[in-house]
Design an enzyme around this catalytic site. Structure first.
Site, short mmCIF file in Angstrom:
data_model
loop_
_atom_site.label_atom_id
_atom_site.label_comp_id
_atom_site.label_asym_id
_atom_site.label_seq_id
_atom_site.Cartn_x
_atom_site.Cartn_y
_atom_site.Cartn_z
CB ALA A 21 6.91 -0.44 14.58
CE1 TYR A 37 0.36 4.86 11.65
CE2 TYR A 37 0.35 7.33 13.49
CZ TYR A 37 1.26 6.79 12.68
OH TYR A 37 2.58 5.63 12.72
CG ASN A 55 -4.76 -11.73 12.04
OD1 ASN A 55 -5.46 -11.76 12.67
ND2 ASN A 55 -4.66 -10.21 10.73
CG PHE A 109 -1.38 1.65 1.30
CD1 PHE A 109 -2.74 1.93 0.09
CD2 PHE A 109 -1.64 1.88 2.36
CE1 PHE A 109 -3.24 2.73 0.61
CE2 PHE A 109 -2.84 3.47 2.50
CZ PHE A 109 -3.12 3.80 1.77
#
Length: 315
Positions: free
Chosen positions: A111, A142, A96, A33
């Site tokens: 991160a 975000y 996941n 992406f």
């Protein structure tokens, strides 16, 4: 085997090269992406490097010993393009990958970001500060996605004794940034090289602290290799603070550009100050950045100059 998700991105590609140089086998996972195959194509001939196209919002079944989770668009332009997917990458991706780490008994590093502090009411920001975030604003996909990912990491650690590491990354720059990512360093450099006006928001007096990518990667590796009781969160960034105007002036000086500065309204929820308190990283990891902004800008500008001119070769 070390898994790096988001491994074809800006920071991820530098991390993959660093791990290969250290003798590790690396599995790079990216859905492209914002990552680019070109960022890691210099590693394609290395027998210790593998690349898989995969979206971490879906489960991944591999056998690895360590996981660096860098999968998430990190610039406002890209994470606001599809905010629902941005939240899914942070939350579903964390679930996941934590599930994978639990199954294969791998150490896992998240991160995270300085954005968990929002528009801070404490300056500089220590890890003990809980932040000042707008949970329904345009940046929340975000900011809150990363905050929820941290929650999941620590709940897996408490509930399942999973060995975790959480790094809060402050503004990082260097070669392999995208020219269209909307972050201030790449924006200023590309505008200066093209002779376009340098765009500043507000009065240009808001501050950031810029960490060169090699310093940041060193911090990530030291955190991953730290003793099990060192979980973080740990701030990784350069504590030397610059105003946006100072950064623009430095870019103009190094590039020799004659671009003028233009001023635009400040975006909603844009932090006024951002500076890491890195005392914990110094004490725990014996880590501190070593590359001054002016020195780090030179190879970054050279990279963008070559990219814009079509002269890049794989590294």
């Amino acid at each position: 085997m070390v898994l790096v998700t988001g491994g074809a991105g800006f920071i991820g590609s530098h991390l993959c090269r660093r791990l290969i140089e250290a003798g590790h086998e690396v599995l790079c996972v990216d859905n492209f992406f914002t990552g680019e195959r070109a960022n890691v194509e210099g590693l394609f001939g290395n027998t210790r490097f593998e690349l898989i196209r995969h979206d971490v919002t879906f489960p991944l079944y591999v056998e690895v010993d360590e996981i660096y989770n860098l999968a998430c668009p990190a610039s406002p332009v890209h994470y606001q393009f599809d905010p629902v997917q941005t939240t899914k990458v942070s939350v579903h991706g964390a679930i996941n990958l934590l599930g994978l780490a639990k199954r294969v008994k791998a150490r896992i590093l998240q991160a995270s970001t300085s954005e968990v502090y929002g528009d801070p009411g404490v300056h500089p920001q220590p890890e003990s500060y809980w932040g000042h975030v707008n949970p329904i604003g345009p940046r929340a996909c975000y900011d809150e996605g990363k905050r929820c990912a941290e929650t999941l990491f620590f709940d897996y650690h408490r509930q399942h004794a999973l060995p975790i590491k959480v790094a809060r990354i402050f503004n990082t720059y260097g070669p392999y940034m995208r020219p269209d990512d909307g972050r201030v360093v790449s924006n200023f450099i590309v505008q200066a090289l093209r002779g376009e006006p340098i765009t500043l928001y507000g009065d240009g007096q808001q501050t950031r602290s810029f960490c060169y990518v090699s310093d940041l990667v060193e911090g990530l590796v030291r955190l991953m290799e730290s003793p099990p009781e060192v979980t973080g969160p740990i701030n990784l960034g350069n504590p030397v603070e610059f105003t946006m105007r100072e950064l623009a002036e430095l870019v103009l000086q190094i590039t020799g550009s004659k671009s003028a500065m233009v001023f635009r309204p400040l975006p909603q929820d844009d932090p006024r100050q951002r500076q890491p308190d890195i005392r914990l990283a110094k004490a725990t990891l014996d880590w501190a950045p070593t590359v001054p902004l002016e020195e780090g800008l030179k190879p970054t500008i050279a990279y963008f100059d070559a990219l814009l001119a079509g002269r890049l070769t794989a590294v």
